[in-house]
Design a protein around this motif. Structure first.
Motif, short mmCIF file in Angstrom:
data_model
loop_
_atom_site.label_atom_id
_atom_site.label_comp_id
_atom_site.label_asym_id
_atom_site.label_seq_id
_atom_site.Cartn_x
_atom_site.Cartn_y
_atom_site.Cartn_z
N ARG A 33 0.83 -1.21 0.00
CA ARG A 33 0.00 0.00 0.00
C ARG A 33 0.86 1.26 0.00
N PHE A 34 1.99 1.21 0.70
CA PHE A 34 2.90 2.34 0.70
C PHE A 34 3.42 2.62 -0.71
N VAL A 35 3.79 1.55 -1.42
CA VAL A 35 4.29 1.70 -2.79
C VAL A 35 3.22 2.33 -3.68
N GLU A 36 1.97 1.94 -3.48
CA GLU A 36 0.88 2.51 -4.26
C GLU A 36 0.70 3.99 -3.97
N LEU A 37 0.79 4.36 -2.69
CA LEU A 37 0.55 5.75 -2.31
C LEU A 37 1.71 6.67 -2.70
N VAL A 38 2.93 6.18 -2.57
CA VAL A 38 4.09 7.05 -2.74
C VAL A 38 4.25 7.53 -4.18
N VAL A 39 3.68 6.81 -5.15
CA VAL A 39 3.80 7.24 -6.54
C VAL A 39 2.71 8.24 -6.92
N GLU A 40 1.77 8.50 -6.02
CA GLU A 40 0.71 9.46 -6.30
C GLU A 40 1.19 10.88 -5.99
N PRO A 41 1.00 11.83 -6.89
CA PRO A 41 1.40 13.22 -6.61
C PRO A 41 0.74 13.79 -5.36
N SER A 42 -0.50 13.37 -5.09
CA SER A 42 -1.22 13.88 -3.93
C SER A 42 -0.54 13.47 -2.62
N PHE A 43 0.17 12.34 -2.64
CA PHE A 43 0.88 11.89 -1.43
C PHE A 43 1.91 12.94 -1.00
N TRP A 44 2.71 13.38 -1.95
CA TRP A 44 3.77 14.34 -1.63
C TRP A 44 3.20 15.72 -1.31
N THR A 45 2.10 16.08 -1.95
CA THR A 45 1.44 17.34 -1.61
C THR A 45 0.93 17.32 -0.18
N THR A 46 0.35 16.19 0.20
CA THR A 46 -0.16 16.03 1.57
C THR A 46 0.96 16.13 2.59
N VAL A 47 2.04 15.41 2.32
CA VAL A 47 3.19 15.43 3.23
C VAL A 47 3.75 16.85 3.35
N ALA A 48 3.85 17.56 2.22
CA ALA A 48 4.41 18.91 2.23
C ALA A 48 3.55 19.86 3.05
N ARG A 49 2.21 19.76 2.94
CA ARG A 49 1.33 20.64 3.69
C ARG A 49 1.53 20.45 5.20
N SER A 50 1.56 19.21 5.64
CA SER A 50 1.74 18.95 7.06
C SER A 50 3.13 19.35 7.53
N LEU A 51 4.12 19.09 6.69
CA LEU A 51 5.50 19.44 7.03
C LEU A 51 5.65 20.94 7.25
N VAL A 52 5.08 21.73 6.37
CA VAL A 52 5.17 23.19 6.49
C VAL A 52 4.49 23.67 7.77
N ARG A 53 3.32 23.12 8.08
CA ARG A 53 2.59 23.54 9.28
C ARG A 53 3.36 23.20 10.55
N VAL A 54 3.85 21.97 10.62
CA VAL A 54 4.57 21.55 11.83
C VAL A 54 5.88 22.33 11.97
N ALA A 55 6.59 22.52 10.88
CA ALA A 55 7.85 23.26 10.93
C ALA A 55 7.61 24.70 11.36
#
Length: 246
Positions: A33-55
């Motif tokens: 499931r991780f392999v399926e998610l990690v190739v989706e552009p939305s995965f990295w957009t989601t991670v970036a949004r949370s990363l910016v907020r927490v940072a």
């Protein structure tokens, strides 16, 4: 690697023993499931949004905690007024603050504010302790010889405070991630890791819950290592770092 292999084996055995994918999916299923998610552009957009907020929350909490500690060390009135408030923030459950902050700010800023609130007390206590540990003899010499404030700051104040500040940063970055993601799960800002976790739980996509939890853990560890590597470049932060409790 052997330790990782051991725990993966324990996980696999537990999954076989449970025999219910909805309760405990196998490592292979979660990895797929991780392999399926990690190739989706939305995965990295989601991670970036949370990363910016927490940072942003971590940086804000660290700066505010440091400034408040300096003010408290300079003026007794500030210390008297700030101590009960900082103590209350440190002692209160994270969920309580998330709910209160959610009343006052919109969900897009919730994780930033909550992360900052959790980091602030740790930084405040550490920097205040560091200021109190300055060498009195060195301070007296600086006064006698009328050492300029900027030179005293670099020669006496910063070296004394930096080890405490470094320890606070190591603790604070973990707190920022825990509280920030918790705030996203409750506030559900669109396109964040917290929202994806909540949706996965709601739809009983347990493999997704494992994946997003692993992502949060990986990001937290990576951020902690980045902060530690940055601090190691500062010579005064190298000697025996004090421990700072969250």
């Amino acid at each position: 690697m052997l330790v990782v292999a051991f725990w993966l084996a324990v996980w696999q055995v537990a999954a076989l023993a449970v025999g219910q994918r909805l309760l405990l999916p196998a490592p292979a299923e979660v990895g797929g499931r991780f392999v399926e998610l990690v190739v989706e552009p939305s995965f990295w957009t989601t991670v970036a949004r949370s990363l910016v907020r927490v940072a942003a929350g971590f940086v804000a909490g660290t700066l505010l905690g440091t400034l408040l500690a300096v003010a408290a060390a300079t003026w007794r009135t500030v210390r008297t007024l700030a101590s009960p408030v900082v103590g209350a923030v440190r002692a209160a459950p994270v969920v309580s603050f998330i709910i209160l902050v959610l009343v006052w700010v919109d969900t897009d800023r919730l994780a930033v504010v909550v992360s900052a609130l959790m980091v602030l007390p740790v930084t405040y206590a550490a920097v205040l302790e560091g200021i109190g540990q300055r060498d009195p003899a060195m301070l007296e010499v600086a006064v006698v010889f009328r050492v300029p404030r900027r030179r005293r700051l670099l020669a006496i104040d910063v070296p004394a405070v930096l080890p405490f500040f470094a320890a606070a940063c190591r603790v604070g970055v973990g707190l920022a991630w825990k509280s920030g993601i918790a705030a996203e799960v409750i506030g559900l800002p669109a396109g964040t890791v917290g929202e994806r976790l909540y949706d996965a739980k709601l739809l009983l996509l347990i493999a997704d819950v494992f994946v997003w939890t692993a992502v949060v853990v990986a990001l937290s560890l990576a951020a902690e290592r980045l902060v530690a590597a940055t601090l190691r470049r500062l010579p005064s932060a190298q000697p025996d770092h004090p421990e700072v409790a969250p």
